[in-house]
Design an enzyme around this catalytic site. Structure first.
Site, PDB file in Angstrom:
ATOM      1  N   ASP A 218      41.598  38.486  41.286  1.00 24.87           N
ATOM      2  CA  ASP A 218      42.399  39.705  41.172  1.00 24.87           C
ATOM      3  C   ASP A 218      42.375  40.187  39.717  1.00 24.87           C
ATOM      4  O   ASP A 218      42.725  39.429  38.806  1.00 24.87           O
ATOM      5  CB  ASP A 218      43.832  39.351  41.604  1.00 24.87           C
ATOM      6  CG  ASP A 218      44.741  40.552  41.683  1.00 24.87           C
ATOM      7  OD1 ASP A 218      44.231  41.671  41.885  1.00 24.87           O
ATOM      8  OD2 ASP A 218      45.970  40.356  41.563  1.00 24.87           O
TER       9      ASP A 218
ATOM     10  N   GLU B 249      38.224  49.184  39.939  1.00 22.10           N
ATOM     11  CA  GLU B 249      39.385  50.084  39.851  1.00 22.10           C
ATOM     12  C   GLU B 249      39.045  51.309  39.021  1.00 22.10           C
ATOM     13  O   GLU B 249      38.330  51.220  38.030  1.00 22.10           O
ATOM     14  CB  GLU B 249      40.546  49.322  39.204  1.00 22.10           C
ATOM     15  CG  GLU B 249      41.785  50.165  38.979  1.00 22.10           C
ATOM     16  CD  GLU B 249      42.956  49.349  38.426  1.00 22.10           C
ATOM     17  OE1 GLU B 249      43.161  48.198  38.870  1.00 22.10           O
ATOM     18  OE2 GLU B 249      43.662  49.863  37.551  1.00 22.10           O
TER      19      GLU B 249
ATOM     20  N   SER C  54      54.509  45.180  46.101  1.00 21.31           N
ATOM     21  CA  SER C  54      55.893  44.667  46.101  1.00 21.31           C
ATOM     22  C   SER C  54      56.856  45.816  45.879  1.00 21.31           C
ATOM     23  O   SER C  54      56.633  46.640  44.988  1.00 21.31           O
ATOM     24  CB  SER C  54      56.086  43.647  44.974  1.00 21.31           C
ATOM     25  OG  SER C  54      55.225  42.563  45.145  1.00 21.31           O
TER      26      SER C  54
HETATM   27  P1  13P Z   1      52.733  43.504  42.699  1.00 20.41           P
HETATM   28  O1  13P Z   1      52.873  42.233  41.921  1.00 20.41           O
HETATM   29  O2  13P Z   1      53.488  44.625  42.099  1.00 20.41           O
HETATM   30  O3  13P Z   1      53.005  43.322  44.147  1.00 20.41           O
HETATM   31  O4  13P Z   1      51.199  43.931  42.572  1.00 20.41           O
HETATM   32  C1  13P Z   1      50.227  42.996  42.933  1.00 20.41           C
HETATM   33  C2  13P Z   1      48.887  43.543  42.706  1.00 20.41           C
HETATM   34  O5  13P Z   1      48.631  44.719  42.808  1.00 20.41           O
HETATM   35  C3  13P Z   1      47.845  42.575  42.356  1.00 20.41           C
HETATM   36  O6  13P Z   1      46.625  43.165  42.128  1.00 20.41           O
END
Ligand code: 13P
Length: 279
Positions: free
Chosen positions: A82, A134, A209
């Site tokens: 990520d 992105e 989130s």
């Molecule tokens: P949040 O932690 O705000 O849910 O975002 C997670 C995210 O987008 C990881 O790439």
């Protein structure tokens, strides 16, 4: 089951009219919680490890944990990096058998982003590994509406970027942000729809989130492919650990098991929304 790549999972999701949760995993307990949730909800899942957590634990350790966890599942599971911050980090995860990597050079200039992303795509695709990138800036969740808006993804540039790089999915900035929202997120659904309809690859929304269930349902119906969620799991884990440790006479493994259950509960709630319109 052994790990699937993103494409396999995103295609399956499209066929069944669901959105795939891409949930952040940070240790063995969260890995088990996410896989158990996917099994209970019969939902495919992308488990992703945040770049800083990979720096902390090592991609080989995270792969080992998640490879074992995924073998306990009866649903399709992918393991992804990520927000990979460098080609080197993405290459390390490719080497360590991740099934997807995100290379996030959105803060760099366009030409550099294209050039470096293509290097990752070439290496990853040789091994049947998917790549996410992105465009635009997805801010931290304490940003104002004006700041968030200033980072929106430009649809025309996004179409060009996808053609030039050959990536498998694109993370876009449309009003969500990372972390605990200071202001309730306002999603630009018009822009999101244009991106879903006109960009030649699946679209990913980050900062899941704190996004309302109604907004998530709208995204599912619009055909957004993947929703990234992290903070809600970190918070559930931290709160359960804190409460468990404050209670007298609890053994450490019991406390960790409670935290694992808390993460699983949150994951199942999210999956129920993401798969609500399943066909
Ligand atoms: P949040 O932690 O705000 O849910 O975002 C997670 C995210 O987008 C990881 O790439």
């Amino acid at each position: 089951m052994s790990l699937s790549n993103y494409n396999e999972i995103l295609q399956y999701a499209k066929q069944h009219h669901i959105m795939v949760g891409a949930f952040n995993c940070f240790n063995m307990e969260s890995a088990q919680a996410l896989v158990r949730a996917a099994d209970a909800q019969k939902s495919p899942l992308i488990i992703q490890t945040y770049h800083a957590h990979v720096d902390y634990a090592g991609s080989d350790f995270m792969f080992a944990i998640l490879d074992v966890a995924s073998r306990h599942a009866n649903t399709k599971i992918a393991l992804g990096l990520d927000h990979g911050r460098s080609v080197e980090q993405a290459m390390q995860c490719i080497h360590d058998h991740y099934s997807g990597v995100m290379i996030d050079l959105s803060m760099e200039d366009y030409a550099w982003n294209v050039k470096e992303t293509k290097r990752v795509v070439e290496a990853a695709h040789r091994r049947n590994i998917s790549v996410e990138a992105e465009l635009g800036e997805i801010m931290n969740a304490d940003a104002t509406y004006e700041e968030i808006e200033s980072g929106y993804t430009n649809a025309e540039i996004a179409r060009r970027f996808v053609k030039e790089t050959g990536i498998d999915c694109l993370a876009v900035s449309v009003g969500t942000a990372h972390g605990n929202y200071k202001y309730q997120p306002k999603i630009n659904f018009e822009l999101l729809e244009e991106l879903v309809q006109t960009v030649e690859c699946p679209i990913v929304v980050h900062g899941g989130s704190g996004v309302s269930n109604a907004d998530i349902e709208k995204m599912v119906q619009m055909g957004v492919a993947k929703l990234n969620v992290g903070t809600d799991f970190f918070e559930a884990y931290k709160n359960a650990l804190r409460d468990g440790l404050a209670a007298e006479g609890r053994d450490i493994v019991g406390v960790m098991a409670t935290a694992r259950d808390a993460v699983q509960r949150v994951a199942e709630e999210k999956m129920q929304i993401l798969t609500k319109f399943r066909v």
